[in-house]
Structures are given as C-alpha cells and as structure tokens.
Write a protein that holds these residues in place. Structure first.
Motif, PDB file in Angstrom:
ATOM      1  N   ARG A 199       2.794   6.495  -6.979  1.00  0.00           N
ATOM      2  CA  ARG A 199       2.100   8.047  -7.578  1.00  0.00           C
ATOM      3  C   ARG A 199       2.727   9.416  -7.362  1.00  0.00           C
ATOM      4  NH1 ARG A 199      -2.388   5.505  -4.381  1.00  0.00           N
ATOM      5  NH2 ARG A 199      -2.596   6.874  -2.726  1.00  0.00           N
ATOM      6  N   HIS A 244      -1.862   7.945   4.431  1.00  0.00           N
ATOM      7  CA  HIS A 244      -1.435   6.999   3.806  1.00  0.00           C
ATOM      8  C   HIS A 244      -0.003   6.550   4.714  1.00  0.00           C
ATOM      9  CE1 HIS A 244      -3.049   8.530   0.034  1.00  0.00           C
ATOM     10  NE2 HIS A 244      -3.039   7.949  -0.003  1.00  0.00           N
ATOM     11  N   GLU A 250       3.713  15.265   1.903  1.00  0.00           N
ATOM     12  CA  GLU A 250       4.117  15.003   0.285  1.00  0.00           C
ATOM     13  C   GLU A 250       5.064  15.817  -0.433  1.00  0.00           C
ATOM     14  OE1 GLU A 250       1.344  14.190  -3.430  1.00  0.00           O
ATOM     15  OE2 GLU A 250       0.253  13.244  -1.653  1.00  0.00           O
ATOM     16  N   TYR A 310       1.207   3.884  -3.158  1.00  0.00           N
ATOM     17  CA  TYR A 310       1.342   5.795  -2.857  1.00  0.00           C
ATOM     18  C   TYR A 310       2.678   6.670  -3.413  1.00  0.00           C
ATOM     19  CZ  TYR A 310       2.011  10.567  -0.506  1.00  0.00           C
ATOM     20  OH  TYR A 310       1.489  10.912   0.489  1.00  0.00           O
ATOM     21  N   TYR A 344       0.571  -1.395   0.115  1.00  0.00           N
ATOM     22  CA  TYR A 344       0.110   0.092  -0.065  1.00  0.00           C
ATOM     23  C   TYR A 344       0.886   1.403  -0.349  1.00  0.00           C
ATOM     24  CZ  TYR A 344      -3.187   3.566   1.880  1.00  0.00           C
ATOM     25  OH  TYR A 344      -4.138   4.774   1.860  1.00  0.00           O
ATOM     26  N   TYR A 389      -0.565  12.604   3.202  1.00  0.00           N
ATOM     27  CA  TYR A 389       0.901  11.629   3.336  1.00  0.00           C
ATOM     28  C   TYR A 389       0.737  11.365   5.161  1.00  0.00           C
ATOM     29  CZ  TYR A 389       5.468  10.541   4.530  1.00  0.00           C
ATOM     30  OH  TYR A 389       6.401   9.703   5.127  1.00  0.00           O
TER      31      TYR A 389
END
Length: 530
Positions: free
Chosen positions: A127, A348, A178, A124, A120, A345
């Motif tokens: 991406r 996730h 992020e 992320y 997972y 961020y």
C-alpha cells in the motif's frame, strides 16, 4: 588535400565509436546536486538506461570482431539478450520472470518468509509503495514490484533484476515511521525506474565501443599518417588489460555510485509528491550507512564488501548530496515539513499479526544462539516457541535449525521429518533438499530420494545434466533398472535436441555405470580387477 579529408572522415568515425557508445549506452551521468537543473524527476527519461533490446548500435558493435588477444575481451550484446530470452523460456518450470528469480534466490538459500503474518505485512508495504507510485506520473515499473520479507538481522533493502524488493525483518524492526519505510521503498524503486539493473550490460557494450574506436584510431595513425608501428603499439596497449581493467574497476563502478545518488534524489521527489516527510531520506541514508561496518564484518569473506565499497558512495557523500538537494529544491517547503506518520507503522508492524510474524524470528534467533552454545534444551524450547505449536509449519530456516537440534540430540528420524516438512512447503531453500537427499542416501531410502529429487527439479532451475545423472543413480540403487535405462535414453535425446556439450550423455552414462558398480559392491575395485 583529398587524403586529409578522408583522414578527417575516418578520424571522426573512430572518435564517434568512442563517444557514441558511451553516450548511447550509459545515458547522462553526473547527477550530483549542483549539476541538476531542477528536480530529479524532471530528467528521469533522459537518465534511464535503455531496455535490453537490440538496436542499430548494438548490432553494429556486435559485428566488430577482434583478433588475437583482443578476442578474449570481446563482448556480444546479442548473447546477453539471447541468454535472457533463454531464461524466460525455462520459466515454463515456474511461470514468470519473478518466479524464476525467486527460485534462484532459494537456490542460494535466501527465501521469502511465508504465513499469514508476513502476508499481512506485505500488503501494508504494498500500500505504501502504491501510494508513492500513484503520486508520481513518470513512475513505470515492469514487472510490478513484488515484496519479499527475509530473515536478516541488519538494516538493508535490495531491488533485484526482475523487481523483487527484499526487506529483512531487521529492517522492519529498525524503521521508526511509515515515512522512513516510504524512503527505503522509493530509493529501491528508483533503481527500477532508472533501469539501473541494465547498467552492467550497457557498460560492457560501451567498453567495446571504446576499444573499437581506439582500434580504429590506432590503424588510422599508423596507416594514414605513415607513422611507424610504435603508434599502433601504443594504442593497442591501451586497449589491452590496463584500459579494460581501469574501465571495469573504476569507470563502471563510478557509474554505479551515481546510480545510488540518482536513486536518493528521486526518492526525495517521490516522498514529497506522496505527502511524506522527505527528510526521511536522510534518516534512511544515516541508518544504512551506520550499518556498513556490520555488513563488512559479515560479508568480507565472500568478497561482497569489496564490490560494495567500489559500487556505493560513502554515507557522508550520499547524505550531503541529498541534504543539499532538499535545501536547494525544497527550501520554501522546509518550514512546513509534514509530521512523521508513526501510528500506522506501529499498528501494522509492532502490534497484532504483523508483530507475531516478526516475533517468531526473534525466538528463532534465540534458539540459534542457544544451539551455537550447545544448550540443546533451551534451543528446543525457543524453536518450539518460534513454531507456536504449528506441527506442519514449513518455514525452511526454522525447520533447518530444528533438524540440526534433533541431529545433535541423536533423534535422526525426527530430524529428517523437519526437512520433509520444509521440502513440501511453498518456499523451501535448496539447502533443505541438499541435506534431505544426503540423509536418504545414508539410510538407503532410494524411493524417497527419487521423489525428493523430482520435487527439487520442479522448484529449482537445476541443469538437466545434473538432474538426470543423479536421478539415474537413485533409480539404479532402488533397483529400478528399466526406469534408469529410460532416463539414460532421455539424457541422450536431450543432448541431441539441445545441442549441449557431448559430455552430457557421458556424465549420465558414468552415473549409471558407477551406481551399478556400487550396488554390486564393486565401486572400489580397480579397472584391472573389473
């Protein structure tokens, strides 16, 4: 007059070798902010290291052979290219370049963490990386980047030769947004865009070009100008150790320092293009620089930090370089810096399945600390929390620690079971097999040792000599003499087919004889007694 013209021509040839090799192989240097005409992204193609493919220059320099002491310092570009191709051939074992490199990492006990939570997190991270690349038209990375999450406590990241980007759990826990994650990814991917991984090979070839040019000039000085041997001696002495050492320890490392500066500046451009807060590059530099003392304490014994200190500029230099670049190239945009992207961020990494994956590493580290304090009860409790009731969880690092805890408790069978679970998982380390095989040898479970040894061969690039010699030993001890003789013959055939060192068959033969002697109780007898 004619002799002067000839001399000028030859002198030009010598100087050309010195300059051409350096220019053609290392590309432009000096990417310091005040020497860049515009944004870094505009000069990427000019600054890229060449692909590792033979060309006119490499073939020409490969054709130059030094004699005597110089021969020891000679370098063949074609050998490196062939070695790379040979590696790729061996990938029939694993599938592709990245699989091969993963196997090499596992061979050095550094494997990717696996499981739904880590998958997972990787999706992320992927991406964010794709967003950076999509908004930068010149970005081309081949093979595509693959992300590995590993078990390290400090803030760092690393891009490997075949574009495996390693992010430790410690890094993920210390990233605040992020944008900061994007800064780390952009910096590491910039190394691939510039092909910085090829720097060392091209530097060696450049050094040979310099030596070739100096050698030519030395001959010209002595032969064409009628100078005595002193001139040639001076030039030859320059080609010897001092110049070679200076090039290796100073010029080569200086180039790598500039690699880091180039990557910082291109990261700024990539973040800006993708709509991230480009000041996050400064945050990343400050954090990774603050981490250096930790790295130094942990890695000095391995000799790693010395090379790191030479190959990386100081944090202060990197920070000033990037800050000035931002002020120079983005002065109009600074007033409208985009807001930090913190929500995605946090969601996730610090919530849900992503955090649960990281949480297990925290429990693991608590178990490790308890084990080091010889508190076996707490260590077992924490390691069980790390596994969260998953009886067959194959995580190598967790299973290795659980093995050590069980051994300390005197529960040998349960200890070995942990190793077996890890060995059959998707990302076992070589240490798992190394300890497991020794355990099987101690309890004389030779059939299981044979199975585990063959499994290790499928998962790691173990040399044929080492693999066959050990397999022969296990087959003999398991009283499978026909299998042992078949492997011995295969060892001989492999040596003949691959033209390997003659000692290969002798190693297998010795292993066979030694195992037979041990089986029959004659291992400690002297030669005269046998």
């Amino acid at each position: 007059m004619e002799k002067i013209k000839q001399f000028k021509t030859l002198l030009g040839a010598g100087l050309c070798l010195v300059s051409l090799s350096a220019c053609q192989t290392t590309g432009q240097t000096n990417p310091i902010y005040d020497k860049i005409p515009g944004k870094m992204q505009a000069s990427v193609k000019e600054r890229q290291n060449p692909e590792l493919e033979e060309n006119f220059l490499t073939k020409f320099l490969d054709g130059i052979d030094f004699k005597g002491d110089l021969a020891k310092k000679d370098y063949k570009f074609s050998k490196d290219v062939k070695a790379l191709k040979q590696k790729e051939k061996s990938l029939g074992l694993t599938g592709n370049r990245q699989d091969f490199e993963k196997a090499v990492l596992r061979l050095h006990d550094e494997s990717s963490l696996v499981g739904p939570g880590y998958d997972y997190l990787k999706k992320y991270i992927n991406r964010v990386a794709n967003k950076l690349l999509q908004h930068y038209s010149e970005a081309h990375i081949d093979p595509p980047v693959t992300f590995l999450i590993t078990d390290k406590n400090y803030y760092t990241a690393r891009m490997s030769t075949f574009n495996l980007l390693t992010l430790p759990t410690g890094t993920l826990l210390n990233i605040a947004s992020e944008d900061e994650l994007a800064a780390i990814l952009a910096h590491e991917m910039s190394h691939s865009i510039f092909r910085h991984m090829n720097s060392e090979v091209w530097e060696k070839l450049a050094a040979k070009g310099v030596r070739s040019g100096l050698y030519t000039l030395g001959a010209l000085i002595s032969n064409k100008l009628g100078v005595d041997a002193t001139a040639t001696g001076i030039v030859t002495s320059l080609i010897d150790d001092p110049v070679s050492d200076y090039y290796t320890n100073v010029l080569a490392y200086e180039h790598k320092r500039e690699d880091e500066l180039e990557a910082d500046l291109l990261a700024v451009d990539m973040l800006y293009n993708a709509g991230y807060n480009w000041n996050s590059v400064l945050t990343y530099i400050k954090k990774v620089s603050a981490q250096t003392p930790h790295n130094e304490a942990e890695e000095t014994a391995k000799g790693w930090f010395r090379s790191y200190a030479f190959s990386h500029p100081s944090g202060k230099v990197r920070y000033q370089n990037a800050k000035y670049y931002i002020q120079k190239e983005y002065r109009r945009e600074i007033v409208n810096l985009p807001r930090l992207k913190t929500e995605a961020y946090q969601r996730h990494v610090f919530q849900g399945v992503g955090f649960k994956a990281i949480e297990r590493r925290l429990y693991f580290n608590q178990a490790r600390l308890a084990f080091e304090k010889k508190d076996l009860k707490t260590a077992e409790q924490k390691i069980r929390l790390s596994l969260r009731g998953k009886v067959n969880d194959p995580d190598s690092t967790i299973r290795l620690l659980f093995y050590k805890i069980r051994k300390a408790q005197g529960k040998n069978n349960k200890a070995i079971k942990n190793l077996e679970i890890a060995a059959n998982g998707p990302e076992p380390t070589y240490e798992v097999f190394d300890i497991l095989l020794r355990e099987y040898e101690n309890i004389k479970m030779w059939d299981k040792a044979i199975v585990a040894h063959k499994l290790a061969k499928r998962k790691f690039p173990i040399s044929e000599t080492s693999y066959m010699a050990t397999l022969i030993k296990y087959q003999v001890m398991a009283r499978k003499d026909k299998d042992a003789l078949y492997t011995l013959q295969a060892c001989e055939n492999n040596r003949q087919n691959t033209k390997e060192n003659k000692r290969m068959f002798h190693t297998c033969q010795f292993s066979f004889n030694d195992a037979m002697a041990e089986r029959e109780g004659r291992k400690n007898m002297t030669a005269s007694e046998t």
